[in-house]
Design a protein around this motif. Sequence first.
Motif, PDB file in Angstrom:
ATOM      1  N   VAL A 153     -13.393  43.976  32.196  1.00  0.00           N
ATOM      2  CA  VAL A 153     -11.955  44.128  32.371  1.00  0.00           C
ATOM      3  C   VAL A 153     -11.360  44.588  31.051  1.00  0.00           C
ATOM      4  CG1 VAL A 153      -9.817  42.958  33.001  1.00  0.00           C
ATOM      5  CG2 VAL A 153     -11.953  42.313  34.104  1.00  0.00           C
ATOM      6  N   LYS A 154     -10.580  45.646  31.112  1.00  0.00           N
ATOM      7  CA  LYS A 154      -9.909  46.128  29.895  1.00  0.00           C
ATOM      8  C   LYS A 154      -8.654  45.288  29.676  1.00  0.00           C
ATOM      9  CE  LYS A 154     -11.460  50.855  30.350  1.00  0.00           C
ATOM     10  NZ  LYS A 154     -11.056  52.242  30.497  1.00  0.00           N
ATOM     11  N   PRO A 155      -8.464  44.796  28.465  1.00  0.00           N
ATOM     12  CA  PRO A 155      -7.285  43.957  28.213  1.00  0.00           C
ATOM     13  C   PRO A 155      -5.989  44.758  28.352  1.00  0.00           C
ATOM     14  CG  PRO A 155      -8.490  44.390  26.173  1.00  0.00           C
ATOM     15  CD  PRO A 155      -9.297  44.972  27.292  1.00  0.00           C
ATOM     16  N   GLN A 156      -4.974  44.088  28.871  1.00  0.00           N
ATOM     17  CA  GLN A 156      -3.668  44.718  29.020  1.00  0.00           C
ATOM     18  C   GLN A 156      -2.807  44.358  27.816  1.00  0.00           C
ATOM     19  OE1 GLN A 156      -2.062  43.432  32.754  1.00  0.00           O
ATOM     20  NE2 GLN A 156      -3.525  44.623  33.943  1.00  0.00           N
ATOM     21  N   PRO A 157      -1.894  45.222  27.464  1.00  0.00           N
ATOM     22  CA  PRO A 157      -1.033  44.902  26.323  1.00  0.00           C
ATOM     23  C   PRO A 157      -0.150  43.691  26.618  1.00  0.00           C
ATOM     24  CG  PRO A 157      -0.310  46.926  27.398  1.00  0.00           C
ATOM     25  CD  PRO A 157      -1.595  46.522  28.036  1.00  0.00           C
ATOM     26  N   ALA A 158       0.118  42.920  25.592  1.00  0.00           N
ATOM     27  CA  ALA A 158       0.933  41.715  25.744  1.00  0.00           C
ATOM     28  C   ALA A 158       2.394  42.083  25.949  1.00  0.00           C
ATOM     29  CB  ALA A 158       0.791  40.846  24.499  1.00  0.00           C
ATOM     30  N   HIS A 159       3.134  41.205  26.639  1.00  0.00           N
ATOM     31  CA  HIS A 159       4.567  41.396  26.842  1.00  0.00           C
ATOM     32  C   HIS A 159       5.309  40.588  25.780  1.00  0.00           C
ATOM     33  CE1 HIS A 159       3.926  43.398  30.664  1.00  0.00           C
ATOM     34  NE2 HIS A 159       3.053  42.446  30.979  1.00  0.00           N
ATOM     35  N   VAL A 160       6.173  41.251  25.044  1.00  0.00           N
ATOM     36  CA  VAL A 160       6.934  40.602  23.988  1.00  0.00           C
ATOM     37  C   VAL A 160       8.279  40.160  24.565  1.00  0.00           C
ATOM     38  CG1 VAL A 160       7.989  40.896  21.713  1.00  0.00           C
ATOM     39  CG2 VAL A 160       5.807  41.995  22.254  1.00  0.00           C
ATOM     40  N   VAL A 161       8.616  38.906  24.342  1.00  0.00           N
ATOM     41  CA  VAL A 161       9.895  38.358  24.804  1.00  0.00           C
ATOM     42  C   VAL A 161      10.798  38.213  23.591  1.00  0.00           C
ATOM     43  CG1 VAL A 161      11.029  36.414  25.926  1.00  0.00           C
ATOM     44  CG2 VAL A 161       8.754  37.142  26.676  1.00  0.00           C
ATOM     45  N   ASP A 162      11.960  38.857  23.660  1.00  0.00           N
ATOM     46  CA  ASP A 162      12.928  38.787  22.567  1.00  0.00           C
ATOM     47  C   ASP A 162      13.805  37.552  22.772  1.00  0.00           C
ATOM     48  OD1 ASP A 162      14.511  39.335  20.391  1.00  0.00           O
ATOM     49  OD2 ASP A 162      15.695  40.881  21.424  1.00  0.00           O
ATOM     50  N   LEU A 163      13.597  36.531  21.938  1.00  0.00           N
ATOM     51  CA  LEU A 163      14.320  35.272  22.098  1.00  0.00           C
ATOM     52  C   LEU A 163      15.795  35.402  21.739  1.00  0.00           C
ATOM     53  CD1 LEU A 163      11.665  32.778  20.730  1.00  0.00           C
ATOM     54  CD2 LEU A 163      12.233  33.277  23.098  1.00  0.00           C
ATOM     55  N   ASP A 164      16.151  36.316  20.844  1.00  0.00           N
ATOM     56  CA  ASP A 164      17.553  36.476  20.454  1.00  0.00           C
ATOM     57  C   ASP A 164      18.394  36.925  21.639  1.00  0.00           C
ATOM     58  OD1 ASP A 164      17.068  35.678  17.862  1.00  0.00           O
ATOM     59  OD2 ASP A 164      16.623  37.725  17.182  1.00  0.00           O
ATOM     60  N   SER A 165      17.866  37.800  22.467  1.00  0.00           N
ATOM     61  CA  SER A 165      18.642  38.268  23.622  1.00  0.00           C
ATOM     62  C   SER A 165      18.770  37.165  24.671  1.00  0.00           C
ATOM     63  CB  SER A 165      17.997  39.498  24.241  1.00  0.00           C
ATOM     64  OG  SER A 165      16.730  39.164  24.781  1.00  0.00           O
ATOM     65  N   LEU A 166      17.831  36.236  24.712  1.00  0.00           N
ATOM     66  CA  LEU A 166      17.909  35.138  25.675  1.00  0.00           C
ATOM     67  C   LEU A 166      18.923  34.077  25.249  1.00  0.00           C
ATOM     68  CD1 LEU A 166      14.153  34.638  26.614  1.00  0.00           C
ATOM     69  CD2 LEU A 166      15.940  35.736  27.956  1.00  0.00           C
ATOM     70  N   LYS A 167      19.198  33.946  23.947  1.00  0.00           N
ATOM     71  CA  LYS A 167      20.166  32.952  23.478  1.00  0.00           C
ATOM     72  C   LYS A 167      21.577  33.309  23.900  1.00  0.00           C
ATOM     73  CE  LYS A 167      17.620  31.477  19.388  1.00  0.00           C
ATOM     74  NZ  LYS A 167      17.581  31.493  17.916  1.00  0.00           N
ATOM     75  N   LYS A 168      21.869  34.592  24.000  1.00  0.00           N
ATOM     76  CA  LYS A 168      23.211  35.047  24.367  1.00  0.00           C
ATOM     77  C   LYS A 168      23.457  35.019  25.879  1.00  0.00           C
ATOM     78  CE  LYS A 168      23.315  38.019  20.359  1.00  0.00           C
ATOM     79  NZ  LYS A 168      23.254  39.380  19.885  1.00  0.00           N
ATOM     80  N   ALA A 169      22.384  34.959  26.652  1.00  0.00           N
ATOM     81  CA  ALA A 169      22.516  34.976  28.107  1.00  0.00           C
ATOM     82  C   ALA A 169      23.023  33.623  28.595  1.00  0.00           C
ATOM     83  CB  ALA A 169      21.176  35.298  28.748  1.00  0.00           C
ATOM     84  N   PRO A 170      23.822  33.632  29.629  1.00  0.00           N
ATOM     85  CA  PRO A 170      24.322  32.343  30.158  1.00  0.00           C
ATOM     86  C   PRO A 170      23.192  31.568  30.826  1.00  0.00           C
ATOM     87  CG  PRO A 170      25.051  34.152  31.563  1.00  0.00           C
ATOM     88  CD  PRO A 170      24.371  34.762  30.382  1.00  0.00           C
ATOM     89  N   LEU A 171      23.291  30.258  30.747  1.00  0.00           N
ATOM     90  CA  LEU A 171      22.286  29.381  31.336  1.00  0.00           C
ATOM     91  C   LEU A 171      22.510  29.317  32.843  1.00  0.00           C
ATOM     92  CD1 LEU A 171      19.960  27.409  30.950  1.00  0.00           C
ATOM     93  CD2 LEU A 171      21.656  25.600  30.656  1.00  0.00           C
TER      94      LEU A 171
END
Length: 136
Positions: free
Chosen positions: A115-133
């Motif tokens: 199996v060829k490895p797939q690229p990792a998904h990067v999660v930007d935490l700064d954009s999640l802090k501004k989003a409403p809960l």
Amino acid sequence: MVSPLFSIALLIVGHITNRMRKLSIISGLLLLLLSVGVTSCKQKLQETKGVVSDIEGSKLGDTLKAMRVVSDGDTLLFSLKDAEYNDGIMVIQDSVTVSYIKGDGDTLRALLVSVKPQPAHVVDLDSLKKAPLKTR
């Protein structure tokens, strides 16, 4: 002076030696032809790269039986009965490299699935802090 029995014995031994020599040459040639014939029938290991389009498992879901791989526009069906896995088990839409030999009919026998490895998904935490809960 050589006795007649001794000369007859030498003739017999010489005749047997010539027969043994011919027999050993003929048996050596037959053995050579047999070994060439057996090794020429050995199947060649082939390799292809593609994307998994379908996986067939057992009813319990604990055994992989077959998979379909799309490679260069062709769909190849692989039996996974004798397969070994490198870098984990594949899922649908994974890129794989399959080493295989010919099987029964249209089914190919996979021997090694990488199996060829797939690229990792990067999660930007700064954009999640501004989003409403969001809650239920």
